[in-house]
Design an enzyme around this catalytic site. Structure first.
Site, PDB file in Angstrom:
ATOM      1  CG  HIS A  93      -1.961   1.063   1.160  1.00 42.60           C
ATOM      2  ND1 HIS A  93      -1.721   2.358   1.556  1.00 42.60           N
ATOM      3  CD2 HIS A  93      -3.227   1.039   0.691  1.00 42.60           C
ATOM      4  CE1 HIS A  93      -2.813   3.078   1.345  1.00 42.60           C
ATOM      5  NE2 HIS A  93      -3.741   2.300   0.817  1.00 42.60           N
ATOM      6  CD  GLU A 141      -5.110   3.051  -3.263  1.00 44.52           C
ATOM      7  OE1 GLU A 141      -6.294   3.105  -2.955  1.00 44.52           O
ATOM      8  OE2 GLU A 141      -4.193   2.988  -2.425  1.00 44.52           O
TER       9      GLU A 141
HETATM   10  O1  G3P Z   1      -6.428   1.972   0.472  1.00 48.39           O
HETATM   11  C1  G3P Z   1      -7.308   2.893  -0.060  1.00 48.39           C
HETATM   12  C2  G3P Z   1      -6.732   4.230  -0.100  1.00 48.39           C
HETATM   13  O2  G3P Z   1      -5.393   4.404  -0.082  1.00 48.39           O
HETATM   14  C3  G3P Z   1      -7.508   5.285  -0.757  1.00 48.39           C
HETATM   15  O3  G3P Z   1      -7.861   6.067   0.315  1.00 48.39           O
HETATM   16  O4  G3P Z   1      -9.178   7.670   1.526  1.00 48.39           O
HETATM   17  O5  G3P Z   1      -8.499   8.130  -0.838  1.00 48.39           O
HETATM   18  O6  G3P Z   1     -10.205   6.405  -0.370  1.00 48.39           O
HETATM   19  P1  G3P Z   1      -9.017   7.136   0.141  1.00 48.39           P
END
Ligand code: G3P
Length: 220
Positions: A93, A141
């Site tokens: 992560h 992400e």
């Molecule tokens: O693991 C999910 C994350 O990193 C995204 O976080 O708060 O942007 O949905 P968020």
């Protein structure tokens, strides 16, 4: 694993640890049961066993190491996570990044233990490299959008398309700033197999309603 899926990472938010992890997990299970959607959660190692005992949805660890049983003080063993009832594990992560060598070992160890592996990547080219280590899914992400108001779906759709192009259909989750059904719908339309999110649900006043809205985005 049934796709598409919604994977909510409880992180270490106060609203999603301890007793709150249990009640929030039950809300996710309720939404999964009412809608038939594949709603998964990733919880702290400290909450994993008791959450697994009370809900019947896929529960992920937020990280696992690669060691087997033995003298490994403080390590989170994939075998122990599996034994606790987890379905899978998140690895690498953005808030717990690993070097390539360690990540590959962690992926191998988790799969040997029978865990479903979602490995995270900050961008599509890293996702392609990590896909070569054979996780079950890669979650892309963009770190700058994590925890913010802007979603990857609405502000960086090209990242989703590129990740799917490089890694392949049926292998990619996307996340960062995902908040609603529209974000989910866009991500799926661009080829993603689901979303990974956290704050949009965990910090919501009414997580149930937010989850129901997110799930509505799974319908084509
Ligand atoms: O693991 C999910 C994350 O990193 C995204 O976080 O708060 O942007 O949905 P968020």
């Amino acid at each position: 694993m049934k796709l598409p899926l919604i994977l909510v990472n409880f992180k270490a938010y106060e609203q999603a640890t301890g007793e709150s992890a249990v009640s929030l997990a039950k809300i996710h299970e309720k939404v999964a049961k009412e809608t038939g959607a594949n709603v998964c959660i990733a919880v702290s190692a400290l909450d994993l066993a008791r959450v697994c005992e009370v809900v019947d949805i896929p529960v992920f660890a937020q990280h696992t190491d690669f060691e087997g049983y033995g003298g490994h003080t403080g390590h989170i063993l994939p075998d122990m996570v599996k034994e606790a009832g987890a379905y899978g594990t998140l690895l690498n992560h953005a808030e717990f990044q690993l070097g390539d060598e360690t990540l590959e070992k962690c992926i191998d160890a988790a799969k040997r233990a029978g865990l479903f592996v979602v490995a995270c990547a900050n961008d599509p080219s890293r996702a392609k490299k990590i896909a070569g280590f054979n996780p079950d899914l890669v979650a892309v992400e963009p770190p700058e959008l994590i925890g913010g108001e802007l979603s990857v779906s609405k502000t960086e759709p090209a990242i989703i398309e590129k990740a799917v192009d490089l890694v392949g259909a049926g292998k990619v989750l996307v996340g960062a700033g995902i908040k609603d059904g529209e974000d989910v719908k866009i991500a799926l339309a661009l080829g993603a197999s689901g979303v990974l999110l956290a704050s949009g649900v965990v910090k919501a006043e009414d997580p149930y309603s937010v989850l129901m809205d997110l799930v509505s985005g799974l319908k084509s």
